[in-house]
Enzyme design. Structure first.
Site, PDB file in Angstrom:
ATOM      1  N   ASP A 100      57.246  42.065  41.836  1.00 61.63           N
ATOM      2  CA  ASP A 100      56.372  42.765  42.386  1.00 61.63           C
ATOM      3  C   ASP A 100      54.844  41.484  42.119  1.00 61.63           C
ATOM      4  OD1 ASP A 100      56.317  41.693  39.187  1.00 61.63           O
ATOM      5  OD2 ASP A 100      56.135  44.327  38.594  1.00 61.63           O
ATOM      6  N   ASP A 112      52.769  35.067  38.943  1.00 63.05           N
ATOM      7  CA  ASP A 112      52.200  34.852  37.982  1.00 63.05           C
ATOM      8  C   ASP A 112      51.943  33.047  37.338  1.00 63.05           C
ATOM      9  OD1 ASP A 112      49.487  34.819  35.900  1.00 63.05           O
ATOM     10  OD2 ASP A 112      50.789  36.498  34.997  1.00 63.05           O
TER      11      ASP A 112
HETATM   12  P1  IMP Z   1      55.304  34.832  36.046  1.00 60.39           P
HETATM   13  O1  IMP Z   1      56.534  34.608  35.090  1.00 60.39           O
HETATM   14  O2  IMP Z   1      54.381  34.253  35.145  1.00 60.39           O
HETATM   15  O3  IMP Z   1      54.836  34.888  37.194  1.00 60.39           O
HETATM   16  O4  IMP Z   1      55.007  36.730  35.597  1.00 60.39           O
HETATM   17  C1  IMP Z   1      56.004  37.605  36.391  1.00 60.39           C
HETATM   18  C2  IMP Z   1      56.143  38.851  35.656  1.00 60.39           C
HETATM   19  O5  IMP Z   1      54.933  39.477  34.272  1.00 60.39           O
HETATM   20  C3  IMP Z   1      56.337  39.953  36.146  1.00 60.39           C
HETATM   21  O6  IMP Z   1      57.222  40.826  37.051  1.00 60.39           O
HETATM   22  C4  IMP Z   1      55.550  40.854  35.758  1.00 60.39           C
HETATM   23  O7  IMP Z   1      56.384  41.584  35.386  1.00 60.39           O
HETATM   24  C5  IMP Z   1      54.223  40.353  34.852  1.00 60.39           C
HETATM   25  N1  IMP Z   1      53.383  40.514  34.867  1.00 60.39           N
HETATM   26  C6  IMP Z   1      52.367  39.224  35.205  1.00 60.39           C
HETATM   27  N2  IMP Z   1      51.336  39.794  35.675  1.00 60.39           N
HETATM   28  C7  IMP Z   1      50.797  40.700  35.286  1.00 60.39           C
HETATM   29  C8  IMP Z   1      49.910  41.782  35.451  1.00 60.39           C
HETATM   30  O8  IMP Z   1      48.926  41.364  35.921  1.00 60.39           O
HETATM   31  N3  IMP Z   1      49.896  42.976  35.253  1.00 60.39           N
HETATM   32  C9  IMP Z   1      51.685  43.507  34.923  1.00 60.39           C
HETATM   33  N4  IMP Z   1      52.326  42.502  34.793  1.00 60.39           N
HETATM   34  C10 IMP Z   1      52.531  41.464  35.033  1.00 60.39           C
HETATM   35 MG    MG Z   2      58.399  41.727  35.997  1.00 59.90          MG
END
Ligand code: IMP
Ligand code: MG
Length: 185
Positions: free
Chosen positions: A94, A97
């Protein structure tokens, strides 16, 4: 809540993503791997636009977010993943981040013998990446705000919204008055 991407914009974004993937990969058989739970909605819309032969697999990832807006420890599970040895894999999530989830998943899928692993995300938060890898396909760049809808949740809620919206401070306060238990992703 403030709408960031409407249903119409999301539809157009998915079509654009599907066209770009097929322009790059041709009609090669794909193993499309979705990251539960957030990728559920983008997966179901994307695979119906991606013509050509494919199999579907799922993995599960959680960064133990709960009511927090920042990720914690990363937990990955592969019990639902079919054999990807020798396969052309398209990993679908999705949102990108910090990038820690996708980075770890791509490494693991390569280690499991995929011939190639490309990654696709619906959303990428501008300027947040903490990893060297970047997704091969990005639907939309968004500002650094916590967003929900179209699969994305806040403490397990709002995944079913047919648009993407930014959570505002009063939404979080209203949620914390009605929700007693923190859930994971
Ligand atoms: P990352 O590992 O920091 O890239 O985060 C990825 C996971 O964190 C995504 O697959 C989402 O499940 C969750 N996530 C990151 N940002 C958001 C947001 O703004 N809303 C909801 N879920 C988020
Ligand atoms: Mg996720």
């Amino acid at each position: 809540m403030r709408t960031i991407l409407s249903t119409e914009q999301l539809d157009a974004g998915i079509t654009r993503l599907a066209d770009t993937v097929r322009d790059n990969l041709g009609q090669a058989p794909l193993m499309v791997v979705g990251v539960l739970t957030g990728a559920l909605v983008v997966m179901s819309d994307l695979i119906r636009q991606l013509e050509g032969p494919m199999n579907i697999g799922m993995v599960w990832a959680s960064s133990y977010r709960g009511v927090a807006l920042k990720p914690g420890r990363l937990d990955l599970r592969f019990e639902l993943l079919p054999d990807i040895q020798g396969k052309e894999v398209l990993l679908v999530d999705d949102i990108f981040d910090s990038g820690r989830t996708l980075d770890a998943l791509v490494d693991e899928l390569r280690a499991r013998g995929a011939v190639r692993v490309q990654s696709l995300v619906l959303l990428r938060k501008t300027g947040k990446s903490e990893v060297a890898m970047q997704p091969d396909y990005v639907g939309f760049e968004i500002p650094d705000e916590f967003v929900v809808g179209y699969g994305l949740d806040y403490n397990g809620h709002y995944r079913n919204l047919p648009y993407v919206a930014a959570l505002e401070k009063n939404d979080i306060e209203a949620m914390s008055r009605t929700t007693l238990n923190a859930e994971v992703d």
